[in-house]
Scaffold this motif. Structure first.
Motif, short mmCIF file in Angstrom:
data_model
loop_
_atom_site.label_atom_id
_atom_site.label_comp_id
_atom_site.label_asym_id
_atom_site.label_seq_id
_atom_site.Cartn_x
_atom_site.Cartn_y
_atom_site.Cartn_z
N UNK A 272 0.83 -1.22 0.00
CA UNK A 272 0.00 0.00 0.00
C UNK A 272 0.85 1.26 0.00
N UNK A 273 0.36 2.29 -0.68
CA UNK A 273 1.02 3.58 -0.69
C UNK A 273 0.71 4.33 0.61
N UNK A 274 1.73 5.02 1.13
CA UNK A 274 1.54 5.78 2.36
C UNK A 274 0.46 6.85 2.17
N UNK B 12 10.19 -5.17 8.75
CA UNK B 12 11.13 -5.38 9.84
C UNK B 12 11.38 -4.14 10.67
N UNK B 13 10.86 -3.00 10.27
CA UNK B 13 10.95 -1.77 11.06
C UNK B 13 9.81 -1.64 12.06
N UNK B 14 9.12 -2.74 12.32
CA UNK B 14 7.99 -2.78 13.25
C UNK B 14 6.84 -1.92 12.77
N UNK B 15 6.64 -1.89 11.47
CA UNK B 15 5.56 -1.11 10.89
C UNK B 15 4.50 -2.03 10.30
N UNK B 16 3.25 -1.67 10.49
CA UNK B 16 2.13 -2.35 9.86
C UNK B 16 1.25 -1.28 9.23
N UNK B 17 0.57 -1.64 8.17
CA UNK B 17 -0.29 -0.67 7.50
C UNK B 17 -1.21 -1.33 6.51
N UNK B 18 -2.21 -0.60 6.10
CA UNK B 18 -3.16 -1.11 5.13
C UNK B 18 -3.95 0.00 4.48
N UNK B 19 -4.38 -0.24 3.26
CA UNK B 19 -5.21 0.72 2.51
C UNK B 19 -6.38 -0.05 1.91
N UNK B 20 -7.58 0.46 2.14
CA UNK B 20 -8.81 -0.12 1.61
C UNK B 20 -9.37 0.81 0.55
N UNK B 21 -9.58 0.29 -0.68
CA UNK B 21 -10.14 1.06 -1.78
C UNK B 21 -11.51 0.49 -2.14
N UNK B 22 -12.47 1.38 -2.29
CA UNK B 22 -13.84 0.99 -2.59
C UNK B 22 -14.37 1.83 -3.73
#
Length: 303
Positions: A37-39, A262-272
């Motif tokens: 996902x893009x930031x 590995x930088x302890x980052x999690x993320x997500x993007x939802x597109x509708x």
């Protein structure tokens, strides 16, 4: 003597069978990177309007809490010569923000096998980048030469050469040579690359003096795709690892992309998507546990 294996025995590849184009060097890891996902941060509104079959414009308004807010205007012209659904020549793209900074690209097809690209970037009234590319695409090979920020008076230049060769219909090998020169400094870096494409997965590796970059892409089914990326930098003595995935729900017009690194980052993007309206909503959230940073974003795309 007859065929001991029978008429249904598997046959090897025919001699002279075309190997296929290996594509460009910059797109070796594209399938894996597209899963991540893009930031997103703040609120963004994008409105795109097609003025004709060749010309379209878009307006972007971004309101941010971490960085400067602003407005961007984009104009795209596409010519009549279309090689594929995603490639048409000539193509002119210009993007300008509210401070007057400009990003512009010009793509032109000289012959069926030779294409060129020019990139210009300014920061307000000052030129920052000017780059010229020439690419040759054969039946089973690709060669590219890039000239970046040439300064004849100052004696500085960046020269990049790429070459890819299809060894088999599934295996591509090649390399990259980066040469840079400026007053008091001169050097070159060589990177070797390989890509293997199977029916449902793609493995890619770049290895050079500066480090290594490996990626693995796998399509589990029509709805689920996963990717793994590993980057090692010998100069900074750093190694990063990232896992990304994409979930498609076509009946609900929903696409979800997520990542863990590995930088302890999690993320997500939802597109509708909201058919029959030409509107796409996107909601993203990212959290870095190590730095205790959290940011989220929301965007509306019209057109």
């Amino acid at each position: 003597m007859g065929n001991a294996l029978g008429p249904n025995a598997p046959r090897g590849p025919r001699r002279g069978e075309p190997l296929g184009s290996p594509g460009s060097f910059d797109e070796l890891h594209r399938q894996c990177k597209e899963l991540f996902p893009q930031q997103m941060e703040g609120v963004k509104l994008v409105v795109t309007k097609a003025l004709s079959s060749h010309f379209q414009v878009s307006h972007t308004i971004h309101m941010s809490t971490l960085g400067p807010s602003g407005y961007r205007f984009n104009a795209t012209f596409v010519g009549d010569r279309q090689l594929s659904p995603t490639e048409a020549f000539p193509t002119l793209v210009g993007d300008m923000d509210s401070t007057g900074s400009l990003n512009a690209q010009v793509l032109h097809l000289i012959t069926e096998r030779i294409r060129t690209k020019a990139v210009f970037q300014t920061h307000q009234a000052k030129f920052v980048t000017w780059q010229f590319d020439g690419e040759y695409r054969g039946d089973d090979c690709t060669a590219t030469l890039t000239l970046g920020n040439p300064d004849l008076l100052g004696g500085s230049v960046i020269l990049v050469a790429h070459f890819l060769q299809s060894i088999t219909p599934r295996l591509v090998l090649g390399g990259e040579m980066v040469y840079h020169r400026r007053p008091g400094e001169e050097g070159a870096i060589l990177t070797l690359a390989g890509k293997y494409t199977a029916q449902k997965w793609v493995a890619t590796l770049n290895v050079g003096y500066g480090g290594a970059h490996a990626s693995y892409y796998h399509r589990a089914n029509e709805q689920v795709q996963v990717g793994v990326e590993l980057e090692a930098n010998t100069r900074l003595q750093e190694t990063t690892f990232a896992f990304g995935y994409q979930l498609n729900l076509p009946q609900a017009n929903v696409v979800f992309r997520g990542l863990v690194d590995s930088n302890w980052s999690v993320g997500g993007v939802l597109e509708k998507k909201l058919p029959p309206l030409p509107v796409t909503l996107a909601l993203g959230a990212f959290l870095n546990h190590w730095k205790n940073r959290f940011h989220c974003g929301f965007s509306v795309i019209v057109g």
